[in-house]
Write a protein that holds these residues in place. Structure first.
Motif, PDB file in Angstrom:
ATOM      1  N   VAL A 145       0.834  -1.200   0.000  1.00  0.00           N
ATOM      2  CA  VAL A 145       0.000   0.000   0.000  1.00  0.00           C
ATOM      3  C   VAL A 145       0.870   1.253   0.000  1.00  0.00           C
ATOM      4  CG1 VAL A 145      -1.636   1.348   1.390  1.00  0.00           C
ATOM      5  CG2 VAL A 145      -1.960  -1.130   1.101  1.00  0.00           C
ATOM      6  N   GLY A 146       1.857   1.294   0.876  1.00  0.00           N
ATOM      7  CA  GLY A 146       2.720   2.469   0.969  1.00  0.00           C
ATOM      8  C   GLY A 146       3.523   2.704  -0.284  1.00  0.00           C
ATOM      9  N   GLY A 147       4.058   1.627  -0.867  1.00  0.00           N
ATOM     10  CA  GLY A 147       4.829   1.772  -2.085  1.00  0.00           C
ATOM     11  C   GLY A 147       4.007   2.306  -3.228  1.00  0.00           C
ATOM     12  N   ASN A 148       2.738   1.900  -3.300  1.00  0.00           N
ATOM     13  CA  ASN A 148       1.882   2.358  -4.385  1.00  0.00           C
ATOM     14  C   ASN A 148       1.543   3.835  -4.247  1.00  0.00           C
ATOM     15  OD1 ASN A 148      -1.126   2.807  -5.459  1.00  0.00           O
ATOM     16  ND2 ASN A 148      -0.137   1.228  -6.696  1.00  0.00           N
ATOM     17  N   ILE A 149       1.222   4.274  -3.048  1.00  0.00           N
ATOM     18  CA  ILE A 149       0.785   5.660  -2.873  1.00  0.00           C
ATOM     19  C   ILE A 149       1.966   6.628  -2.858  1.00  0.00           C
ATOM     20  CG2 ILE A 149      -0.291   7.279  -1.258  1.00  0.00           C
ATOM     21  CD1 ILE A 149      -2.256   5.170  -0.515  1.00  0.00           C
ATOM     22  N   VAL A 150       3.046   6.247  -2.197  1.00  0.00           N
ATOM     23  CA  VAL A 150       4.168   7.165  -2.028  1.00  0.00           C
ATOM     24  C   VAL A 150       5.226   6.994  -3.120  1.00  0.00           C
ATOM     25  CG1 VAL A 150       5.969   7.945  -0.459  1.00  0.00           C
ATOM     26  CG2 VAL A 150       3.781   7.194   0.453  1.00  0.00           C
ATOM     27  N   GLY A 151       5.453   5.761  -3.548  1.00  0.00           N
ATOM     28  CA  GLY A 151       6.558   5.511  -4.457  1.00  0.00           C
ATOM     29  C   GLY A 151       6.202   5.436  -5.920  1.00  0.00           C
ATOM     30  N   SER A 152       4.944   5.187  -6.254  1.00  0.00           N
ATOM     31  CA  SER A 152       4.552   4.963  -7.643  1.00  0.00           C
ATOM     32  C   SER A 152       4.145   6.260  -8.322  1.00  0.00           C
ATOM     33  CB  SER A 152       3.382   3.969  -7.698  1.00  0.00           C
ATOM     34  OG  SER A 152       2.823   3.919  -8.990  1.00  0.00           O
ATOM     35  N   SER A 153       4.503   6.396  -9.602  1.00  0.00           N
ATOM     36  CA  SER A 153       4.047   7.557 -10.364  1.00  0.00           C
ATOM     37  C   SER A 153       2.576   7.428 -10.735  1.00  0.00           C
ATOM     38  CB  SER A 153       4.885   7.715 -11.632  1.00  0.00           C
ATOM     39  OG  SER A 153       4.782   6.561 -12.450  1.00  0.00           O
ATOM     40  N   LEU A 154       2.048   6.199 -10.766  1.00  0.00           N
ATOM     41  CA  LEU A 154       0.637   5.981 -11.089  1.00  0.00           C
ATOM     42  C   LEU A 154      -0.264   6.210  -9.880  1.00  0.00           C
ATOM     43  CD1 LEU A 154       0.832   2.798 -13.324  1.00  0.00           C
ATOM     44  CD2 LEU A 154       0.471   5.151 -14.059  1.00  0.00           C
ATOM     45  N   ARG A 169     -22.314  14.296   1.860  1.00  0.00           N
ATOM     46  CA  ARG A 169     -21.384  14.963   0.945  1.00  0.00           C
ATOM     47  C   ARG A 169     -20.740  13.920   0.035  1.00  0.00           C
ATOM     48  NH1 ARG A 169     -20.039  20.018   0.439  1.00  0.00           N
ATOM     49  NH2 ARG A 169     -18.062  20.646  -0.532  1.00  0.00           N
ATOM     50  N   LEU A 170     -20.679  14.254  -1.222  1.00  0.00           N
ATOM     51  CA  LEU A 170     -20.066  13.370  -2.216  1.00  0.00           C
ATOM     52  C   LEU A 170     -18.638  13.812  -2.477  1.00  0.00           C
ATOM     53  CD1 LEU A 170     -20.172  11.240  -4.560  1.00  0.00           C
ATOM     54  CD2 LEU A 170     -21.003  13.118  -6.014  1.00  0.00           C
ATOM     55  N   ARG A 171     -17.720  12.854  -2.420  1.00  0.00           N
ATOM     56  CA  ARG A 171     -16.328  13.107  -2.782  1.00  0.00           C
ATOM     57  C   ARG A 171     -15.992  12.297  -4.026  1.00  0.00           C
ATOM     58  NH1 ARG A 171     -13.364  15.817   0.911  1.00  0.00           N
ATOM     59  NH2 ARG A 171     -14.305  16.127   2.955  1.00  0.00           N
ATOM     60  N   VAL A 172     -15.318  12.922  -4.972  1.00  0.00           N
ATOM     61  CA  VAL A 172     -14.904  12.226  -6.185  1.00  0.00           C
ATOM     62  C   VAL A 172     -13.423  12.517  -6.440  1.00  0.00           C
ATOM     63  CG1 VAL A 172     -17.218  12.393  -7.164  1.00  0.00           C
ATOM     64  CG2 VAL A 172     -15.507  14.104  -7.780  1.00  0.00           C
ATOM     65  N   ALA A 173     -12.763  11.575  -7.089  1.00  0.00           N
ATOM     66  CA  ALA A 173     -11.375  11.762  -7.512  1.00  0.00           C
ATOM     67  C   ALA A 173     -11.212  11.101  -8.867  1.00  0.00           C
ATOM     68  CB  ALA A 173     -10.401  11.165  -6.500  1.00  0.00           C
ATOM     69  N   VAL A 174     -10.509  11.779  -9.751  1.00  0.00           N
ATOM     70  CA  VAL A 174     -10.304  11.293 -11.109  1.00  0.00           C
ATOM     71  C   VAL A 174      -8.812  11.283 -11.406  1.00  0.00           C
ATOM     72  CG1 VAL A 174     -10.774  11.685 -13.551  1.00  0.00           C
ATOM     73  CG2 VAL A 174     -12.519  12.258 -11.836  1.00  0.00           C
ATOM     74  N   ARG A 175      -8.328  10.129 -11.872  1.00  0.00           N
ATOM     75  CA  ARG A 175      -6.957  10.093 -12.395  1.00  0.00           C
ATOM     76  C   ARG A 175      -7.040  10.152 -13.907  1.00  0.00           C
ATOM     77  NH1 ARG A 175      -3.340   4.838 -11.911  1.00  0.00           N
ATOM     78  NH2 ARG A 175      -4.520   4.355 -13.801  1.00  0.00           N
ATOM     79  N   ASP A 176      -6.512  11.218 -14.461  1.00  0.00           N
ATOM     80  CA  ASP A 176      -6.469  11.406 -15.915  1.00  0.00           C
ATOM     81  C   ASP A 176      -5.010  11.521 -16.309  1.00  0.00           C
ATOM     82  OD1 ASP A 176      -7.490  11.955 -18.559  1.00  0.00           O
ATOM     83  OD2 ASP A 176      -6.980  14.055 -18.211  1.00  0.00           O
ATOM     84  N   GLY A 177      -4.491  10.497 -17.005  1.00  0.00           N
ATOM     85  CA  GLY A 177      -3.058  10.445 -17.234  1.00  0.00           C
ATOM     86  C   GLY A 177      -2.343  10.202 -15.916  1.00  0.00           C
ATOM     87  N   TYR A 178      -1.351  11.028 -15.617  1.00  0.00           N
ATOM     88  CA  TYR A 178      -0.624  10.892 -14.354  1.00  0.00           C
ATOM     89  C   TYR A 178      -1.113  11.882 -13.300  1.00  0.00           C
ATOM     90  CZ  TYR A 178       2.709   7.873 -16.770  1.00  0.00           C
ATOM     91  OH  TYR A 178       3.277   6.837 -17.469  1.00  0.00           O
ATOM     92  N   GLU A 179      -2.119  12.670 -13.642  1.00  0.00           N
ATOM     93  CA  GLU A 179      -2.641  13.678 -12.723  1.00  0.00           C
ATOM     94  C   GLU A 179      -3.891  13.157 -12.019  1.00  0.00           C
ATOM     95  OE1 GLU A 179      -1.208  16.611 -12.058  1.00  0.00           O
ATOM     96  OE2 GLU A 179       0.426  16.044 -13.401  1.00  0.00           O
ATOM     97  N   VAL A 180      -4.015  13.521 -10.749  1.00  0.00           N
ATOM     98  CA  VAL A 180      -5.192  13.148  -9.967  1.00  0.00           C
ATOM     99  C   VAL A 180      -5.894  14.418  -9.504  1.00  0.00           C
ATOM    100  CG1 VAL A 180      -6.049  11.954  -7.919  1.00  0.00           C
ATOM    101  CG2 VAL A 180      -4.138  10.994  -9.208  1.00  0.00           C
ATOM    102  N   PHE A 181      -7.190  14.494  -9.782  1.00  0.00           N
ATOM    103  CA  PHE A 181      -8.003  15.655  -9.416  1.00  0.00           C
ATOM    104  C   PHE A 181      -9.103  15.198  -8.466  1.00  0.00           C
ATOM    105  CE2 PHE A 181      -6.447  15.947 -13.742  1.00  0.00           C
ATOM    106  CZ  PHE A 181      -5.834  17.184 -13.785  1.00  0.00           C
ATOM    107  N   SER A 182      -9.393  16.001  -7.466  1.00  0.00           N
ATOM    108  CA  SER A 182     -10.449  15.628  -6.521  1.00  0.00           C
ATOM    109  C   SER A 182     -11.295  16.838  -6.171  1.00  0.00           C
ATOM    110  CB  SER A 182      -9.857  15.011  -5.252  1.00  0.00           C
ATOM    111  OG  SER A 182      -9.058  15.948  -4.555  1.00  0.00           O
ATOM    112  N   GLU A 183     -12.570  16.586  -5.923  1.00  0.00           N
ATOM    113  CA  GLU A 183     -13.516  17.623  -5.526  1.00  0.00           C
ATOM    114  C   GLU A 183     -14.569  16.991  -4.631  1.00  0.00           C
ATOM    115  OE1 GLU A 183     -13.636  20.819  -5.957  1.00  0.00           O
ATOM    116  OE2 GLU A 183     -12.049  21.119  -7.454  1.00  0.00           O
TER     117      GLU A 183
END
Length: 240
Positions: A94-103, A181-195
């Motif tokens: 889990v840690g490697g994916n969130i902190v170490g991965s570009s994806l 409240r609704l939370r959404v997050a979108v990964r588009d390419g290598y960028e992650v957007f949340s609202e």
């Protein structure tokens, strides 16, 4: 390379002070080390209890992706289940994916859970938000959140070797007064957007509110998938 396996936080801090390099599951760093040379001292958190927690509202950084099960919300479980191949999920953490991965395949799921990170430095254990976690990349011990009413995750098909696939994560949260409240997050390419936005009975109006946010700059295809997912998650939330 000497590998340290701390069994306590104080021991892990001692190894950090000695310059130990955290390796997670080593799926992301091994090829680079083979090319550029191995560090003299490395450290894995796989024997540290605080990094191996799995529960309704917590997940340790050393947990392997294939071990992320029904104890955690659906959005996080499904995100972990779609990372790489089965062999990768049996090694990656889990840690490697969130902190170490570009994806950062788990990051959208963690964002919609409004998760907080417990991290470790040489002299203290402290809590931080996901923005600081991704930007400064401290040593992650665990994630914590409040359980949502419902959550969902969708990863679009993509060609091997091509751009990262589109990901849409969603979750509906309720406070003690029943306000949703609704939370959404979108990964588009290598960028992650949340609202986030208040939930109303009208899914189209809720989707319009998100479209009026920074998410409105996403490509049309991504916005269409987002609207589908918003409608689906609000329909499910209406049953709770």
């Amino acid at each position: 390379m000497l590998l340290r396996l701390p069994t306590s936080v104080s021991e892990a801090q001692e190894y950090l002070a000695q310059g130990a390099v955290p390796i997670g599951g080593a799926t992301l760093v091994w090829a680079g080390w083979q090319r550029d040379g191995f560090p003299e001292l490395a450290m894995s958190l796989r024997n540290l209890p605080e990094a191996n927690e799995r529960g309704r509202e917590t997940l340790g950084a050393a947990v392997l992706l294939h071990q992320v099960d029904e104890r955690v919300p659906e959005v996080l479980r499904r995100a972990a289940g779609t990372v790489g191949t089965g062999a990768v999920r049996r090694a990656a953490t889990v840690g490697g994916n969130i902190v170490g991965s570009s994806l950062r395949c788990l990051l959208p799921a963690a964002l919609v859970l409004d998760a907080r990170a417990t991290v470790l430095s040489q002299d203290r254990v402290y809590e931080t938000d996901l923005t600081e976690l991704v930007a400064k990349r401290p040593l992650l011990l665990s994630l914590h959140w409040r359980s949502p009413l419902v959550s969902g995750y969708r990863k679009m098909p993509a060609e091997a070797g091509g751009p990262p696939p589109l990901v849409v994560a969603t979750a509906v949260h309720a406070d003690e007064n029943g306000h949703r409240r609704l939370r959404v997050a979108v990964r588009d390419g290598y960028e992650v957007f949340s609202e986030s936005t208040d939930c109303g009975p009208d899914a189209a109006r809720t989707a319009d509110a998100l479209d009026a946010s920074a998410l409105g700059s996403l490509p049309a295809e991504a916005r269409a998938v987002l609207r589908e997912q918003v409608t689906e998650i609000l329909d499910r939330a209406a049953e709770h």
